[in-house]
Write a protein that holds these residues in place. Structure first.
Motif, PDB file in Angstrom:
ATOM      1  N   ALA A 192       0.823  -1.209   0.000  1.00 18.12           N
ATOM      2  CA  ALA A 192       0.000   0.000   0.000  1.00 18.12           C
ATOM      3  C   ALA A 192       0.857   1.258   0.000  1.00 18.12           C
ATOM      4  CB  ALA A 192      -0.942  -0.003   1.206  1.00 18.12           C
ATOM      5  N   LEU A 193       2.003   1.207   0.665  1.00 19.52           N
ATOM      6  CA  LEU A 193       2.896   2.366   0.711  1.00 19.52           C
ATOM      7  C   LEU A 193       3.487   2.635  -0.669  1.00 19.52           C
ATOM      8  CD1 LEU A 193       4.108   4.491   2.601  1.00 19.52           C
ATOM      9  CD2 LEU A 193       5.968   2.908   3.079  1.00 19.52           C
ATOM     10  N   VAL A 194       3.881   1.579  -1.366  1.00 21.42           N
ATOM     11  CA  VAL A 194       4.426   1.734  -2.718  1.00 21.42           C
ATOM     12  C   VAL A 194       3.353   2.279  -3.658  1.00 21.42           C
ATOM     13  CG1 VAL A 194       5.428   0.522  -4.707  1.00 21.42           C
ATOM     14  CG2 VAL A 194       6.120  -0.109  -2.390  1.00 21.42           C
ATOM     15  N   LEU A 195       2.128   1.733  -3.549  1.00 22.90           N
ATOM     16  CA  LEU A 195       1.050   2.170  -4.433  1.00 22.90           C
ATOM     17  C   LEU A 195       0.686   3.633  -4.199  1.00 22.90           C
ATOM     18  CD1 LEU A 195      -1.255  -0.985  -4.379  1.00 22.90           C
ATOM     19  CD2 LEU A 195       0.323  -0.260  -6.184  1.00 22.90           C
ATOM     20  N   LEU A 196       0.727   4.078  -2.938  1.00 21.34           N
ATOM     21  CA  LEU A 196       0.458   5.487  -2.650  1.00 21.34           C
ATOM     22  C   LEU A 196       1.520   6.381  -3.279  1.00 21.34           C
ATOM     23  CD1 LEU A 196      -0.903   7.869  -1.083  1.00 21.34           C
ATOM     24  CD2 LEU A 196       0.704   7.345   0.783  1.00 21.34           C
ATOM     25  N   GLU A 197       2.789   6.088  -2.985  1.00 18.39           N
ATOM     26  CA  GLU A 197       3.867   6.968  -3.424  1.00 18.39           C
ATOM     27  C   GLU A 197       4.051   6.968  -4.939  1.00 18.39           C
ATOM     28  OE1 GLU A 197       5.310   9.151  -1.676  1.00 18.39           O
ATOM     29  OE2 GLU A 197       4.625   8.540   0.306  1.00 18.39           O
ATOM     30  N   SER A 198       3.500   5.974  -5.620  1.00 22.09           N
ATOM     31  CA  SER A 198       3.657   5.903  -7.075  1.00 22.09           C
ATOM     32  C   SER A 198       2.442   6.424  -7.832  1.00 22.09           C
ATOM     33  CB  SER A 198       3.969   4.459  -7.502  1.00 22.09           C
ATOM     34  OG  SER A 198       2.933   3.574  -7.096  1.00 22.09           O
ATOM     35  N   THR A 199       1.462   6.999  -7.114  1.00 21.82           N
ATOM     36  CA  THR A 199       0.316   7.599  -7.797  1.00 21.82           C
ATOM     37  C   THR A 199       0.734   8.918  -8.446  1.00 21.82           C
ATOM     38  OG1 THR A 199      -0.372   8.794  -5.800  1.00 21.82           O
ATOM     39  CG2 THR A 199      -1.351   6.607  -6.179  1.00 21.82           C
ATOM     40  N   PRO A 200       0.038   9.322  -9.503  1.00 23.78           N
ATOM     41  CA  PRO A 200       0.332  10.629 -10.110  1.00 23.78           C
ATOM     42  C   PRO A 200       0.211  11.779  -9.112  1.00 23.78           C
ATOM     43  CG  PRO A 200      -1.025   9.325 -11.600  1.00 23.78           C
ATOM     44  CD  PRO A 200      -0.938   8.552 -10.306  1.00 23.78           C
ATOM     45  N   LEU A 219      20.841   3.527   6.893  1.00 25.66           N
ATOM     46  CA  LEU A 219      19.693   4.082   7.596  1.00 25.66           C
ATOM     47  C   LEU A 219      19.677   5.607   7.503  1.00 25.66           C
ATOM     48  CD1 LEU A 219      19.559   1.807  10.774  1.00 25.66           C
ATOM     49  CD2 LEU A 219      18.031   1.760   8.802  1.00 25.66           C
ATOM     50  N   LYS A 220      20.845   6.224   7.574  1.00 24.62           N
ATOM     51  CA  LYS A 220      20.891   7.674   7.416  1.00 24.62           C
ATOM     52  C   LYS A 220      20.435   8.066   6.017  1.00 24.62           C
ATOM     53  CE  LYS A 220      23.789  11.791   7.866  1.00 24.62           C
ATOM     54  NZ  LYS A 220      25.107  12.353   8.214  1.00 24.62           N
ATOM     55  N   ASP A 221      20.806   7.277   5.039  1.00 22.86           N
ATOM     56  CA  ASP A 221      20.390   7.545   3.667  1.00 22.86           C
ATOM     57  C   ASP A 221      18.870   7.507   3.556  1.00 22.86           C
ATOM     58  OD1 ASP A 221      21.003   7.839   0.749  1.00 22.86           O
ATOM     59  OD2 ASP A 221      19.995   5.909   0.650  1.00 22.86           O
ATOM     60  N   ILE A 222      18.240   6.540   4.239  1.00 23.52           N
ATOM     61  CA  ILE A 222      16.778   6.447   4.220  1.00 23.52           C
ATOM     62  C   ILE A 222      16.159   7.671   4.878  1.00 23.52           C
ATOM     63  CG2 ILE A 222      14.785   5.141   5.079  1.00 23.52           C
ATOM     64  CD1 ILE A 222      16.540   2.622   4.864  1.00 23.52           C
ATOM     65  N   ALA A 223      16.723   8.092   6.019  1.00 23.72           N
ATOM     66  CA  ALA A 223      16.206   9.274   6.715  1.00 23.72           C
ATOM     67  C   ALA A 223      16.284  10.513   5.829  1.00 23.72           C
ATOM     68  CB  ALA A 223      16.971   9.501   8.014  1.00 23.72           C
ATOM     69  N   LEU A 224      17.380  10.645   5.097  1.00 25.37           N
ATOM     70  CA  LEU A 224      17.533  11.808   4.215  1.00 25.37           C
ATOM     71  C   LEU A 224      16.592  11.721   3.018  1.00 25.37           C
ATOM     72  CD1 LEU A 224      21.428  12.217   4.306  1.00 25.37           C
ATOM     73  CD2 LEU A 224      19.702  13.572   5.520  1.00 25.37           C
ATOM     74  N   LYS A 225      16.303  10.507   2.566  1.00 25.24           N
ATOM     75  CA  LYS A 225      15.315  10.345   1.492  1.00 25.24           C
ATOM     76  C   LYS A 225      13.928  10.763   1.974  1.00 25.24           C
ATOM     77  CE  LYS A 225      17.599   6.639  -1.105  1.00 25.24           C
ATOM     78  NZ  LYS A 225      17.596   5.182  -1.425  1.00 25.24           N
ATOM     79  N   ILE A 226      13.587  10.371   3.203  1.00 24.50           N
ATOM     80  CA  ILE A 226      12.290  10.759   3.761  1.00 24.50           C
ATOM     81  C   ILE A 226      12.208  12.275   3.898  1.00 24.50           C
ATOM     82  CG2 ILE A 226      10.714  10.510   5.735  1.00 24.50           C
ATOM     83  CD1 ILE A 226      12.003   7.779   6.238  1.00 24.50           C
ATOM     84  N   ASP A 227      13.333  12.918   4.209  1.00 27.09           N
ATOM     85  CA  ASP A 227      13.358  14.375   4.295  1.00 27.09           C
ATOM     86  C   ASP A 227      13.011  14.991   2.943  1.00 27.09           C
ATOM     87  OD1 ASP A 227      13.897  16.842   5.730  1.00 27.09           O
ATOM     88  OD2 ASP A 227      15.710  16.998   4.508  1.00 27.09           O
ATOM     89  N   MET A 228      13.473  14.387   1.860  1.00 27.83           N
ATOM     90  CA  MET A 228      13.115  14.873   0.535  1.00 27.83           C
ATOM     91  C   MET A 228      11.628  14.664   0.256  1.00 27.83           C
ATOM     92  SD  MET A 228      15.786  16.279  -0.849  1.00 27.83           S
ATOM     93  CE  MET A 228      15.929  16.931   0.827  1.00 27.83           C
ATOM     94  N   VAL A 229      11.072  13.552   0.746  1.00 27.81           N
ATOM     95  CA  VAL A 229       9.628  13.310   0.615  1.00 27.81           C
ATOM     96  C   VAL A 229       8.849  14.418   1.323  1.00 27.81           C
ATOM     97  CG1 VAL A 229       7.717  11.748   1.176  1.00 27.81           C
ATOM     98  CG2 VAL A 229       9.892  10.817   0.370  1.00 27.81           C
ATOM     99  N   MET A 230       9.322  14.800   2.509  1.00 26.94           N
ATOM    100  CA  MET A 230       8.664  15.881   3.247  1.00 26.94           C
ATOM    101  C   MET A 230       8.715  17.186   2.451  1.00 26.94           C
ATOM    102  SD  MET A 230       7.471  14.536   5.979  1.00 26.94           S
ATOM    103  CE  MET A 230       7.212  13.047   4.976  1.00 26.94           C
ATOM    104  N   MET A 231       9.822  17.441   1.797  1.00 26.93           N
ATOM    105  CA  MET A 231       9.942  18.658   1.002  1.00 26.93           C
ATOM    106  C   MET A 231       8.977  18.650  -0.175  1.00 26.93           C
ATOM    107  SD  MET A 231      13.324  20.414  -0.748  1.00 26.93           S
ATOM    108  CE  MET A 231      13.987  20.977   0.835  1.00 26.93           C
ATOM    109  N   ALA A 232       8.798  17.471  -0.783  1.00 30.32           N
ATOM    110  CA  ALA A 232       7.921  17.364  -1.954  1.00 30.32           C
ATOM    111  C   ALA A 232       6.441  17.350  -1.584  1.00 30.32           C
ATOM    112  CB  ALA A 232       8.272  16.112  -2.752  1.00 30.32           C
ATOM    113  N   HIS A 233       6.106  16.730  -0.463  1.00 28.60           N
ATOM    114  CA  HIS A 233       4.695  16.447  -0.174  1.00 28.60           C
ATOM    115  C   HIS A 233       4.066  17.305   0.911  1.00 28.60           C
ATOM    116  CE1 HIS A 233       5.161  12.138  -1.964  1.00 28.60           C
ATOM    117  NE2 HIS A 233       5.049  13.069  -2.886  1.00 28.60           N
TER     118      HIS A 233
END
Length: 325
Positions: A84-92, A270-284
């Protein structure tokens, strides 16, 4: 992500799981109703990414496929599913804001999601029930994983708690998962009215609708997981103040589950994942971000907490912060 989304939508992991054995290309393509050669190319890519496993020969006529622990996360209804997480993040809806990052960064421009949808993500979800369900389903699968990790890594966090309010608890999955291990807890699942109105009934969980910026239901302790990173410091401090007011001053605590970018115990992955999530926060989100330990100290102090502890969850990107009034 697009190929993984394709695999989920085709139901590859579900078919292999129900078959309970390796399947040849012909068997799998027949079960899925798709082109054998196109499926072969998809599976070749996913096997190279170590998502599925190849057994048997390497020839297209003799090859067979089997599940891996990673591919089992892609089943649609599995207890540990992350589909469900993948399907959400991959929606237009969720992908389009990424194309607005340049405007967001230039002179602190408008939020990327707002620019593409004309409203923030929470208003959009309220006005679009189908997308709201995608968010709730995604947060539910994430909650099952994270709460299980907390119980393994920090089981003493919930000892002695009689009532626990989950602030921004979505459909109540986190509390349902938690109460299985802590049956003495009476849970209050608190979220926006349109979210809790469709939440399933569960023994030991009371659903309460409201706004965390106005007030939080009273309880022995408050639990807030992956909510504060959706907001900037000003909003974060306001939410934490409401949580602090909801628990007893002498015996209560607020349990925060969030990433700490420079937290102890983080390896580079794990730090790389945290920084990726930070980019998600910036986008969303409009003001959301991941925080360092120094930034957490700032918002907790500003919210009026006298002390706090931080426990890193082993093999997870998140930490458990226990803040005391």
């Amino acid at each position: 992500m697009a190929v993984v989304k394709c695999a989920i939508e085709l139901g590859i992991a579900d078919v292999l799981e129900s078959h309970q054995a390796a399947m040849t290309l012909d068997e799998l393509s027949s079960a899925l109703g798709c082109s054998p050669y196109s499926l072969f190319r998809i599976m070749r890519f996913l096997i190279n990414r170590r998502i599925f496993k190849q057994v048997g020969g390497s020839d297209i006529n003799t090859i067979a496929y089997a599940q891996t622990p990673l591919s089992r996360l892609l089943t649609r209804n599995g207890e540990k599913s992350m589909a469900a997480l993948v399907l959400l993040e991959s929606t237009p809806v969720m992908l389009s804001p990424w194309h607005g990052l340049r405007e967001r960064v230039l002179a602190n421009g408008p939020p990327a999601f707002d620019t593409h949808r004309g409203q923030d993500i929470w208003t959009y979800a309220k006005n679009n029930p189908a997308h709201s369900k995608l968010i709730n389903d995604a947060m539910a699968c994430d909650a099952r994983f994270t709460v299980s990790a907390i119980m393994k890594g920090c089981p003493l966090v919930f000892e002695g708690i009689g009532t626990l309010v989950d602030v921004g608890g979505g459909d109540g999955t986190a509390l349902r998962t938690l109460i299985k291990d802590c049956p003495w807890i009476r849970g209050i699942n608190f979220d926006l009215p349109h979210v809790v109105s469709v939440a399933p009934h569960s023994h030991g969980v009371q659903h309460v609708g409201g706004n965390m910026f106005d007030s939080v239901p009273k309880a022995d302790s408050a639990f807030i997981m992956k909510v504060l990173h959706d907001w900037g410091d000003e909003e974060c401090i306001s939410i934490l103040k409401k949580c602090r007011e909801a628990v007893p001053h002498d015996t209560g605590k607020v349990i925060i589950v969030e990433a700490v970018i420079d937290g102890g115990g983080h390896d580079s992955k794990l730090k790389d994942i945290a920084l990726k999530i930070d980019m998600v926060m910036m986008a969303h989100t409009t003001t959301g971000k991941e925080r360092t330990s120094k930034e957490w100290t700032f918002v907790l102090n500003q919210a009026g907490f006298t002390r706090y502890t931080v426990n890193h969850i082993h093999a997870a990107v998140y930490s458990v912060i226990e803040a005391y009034p």
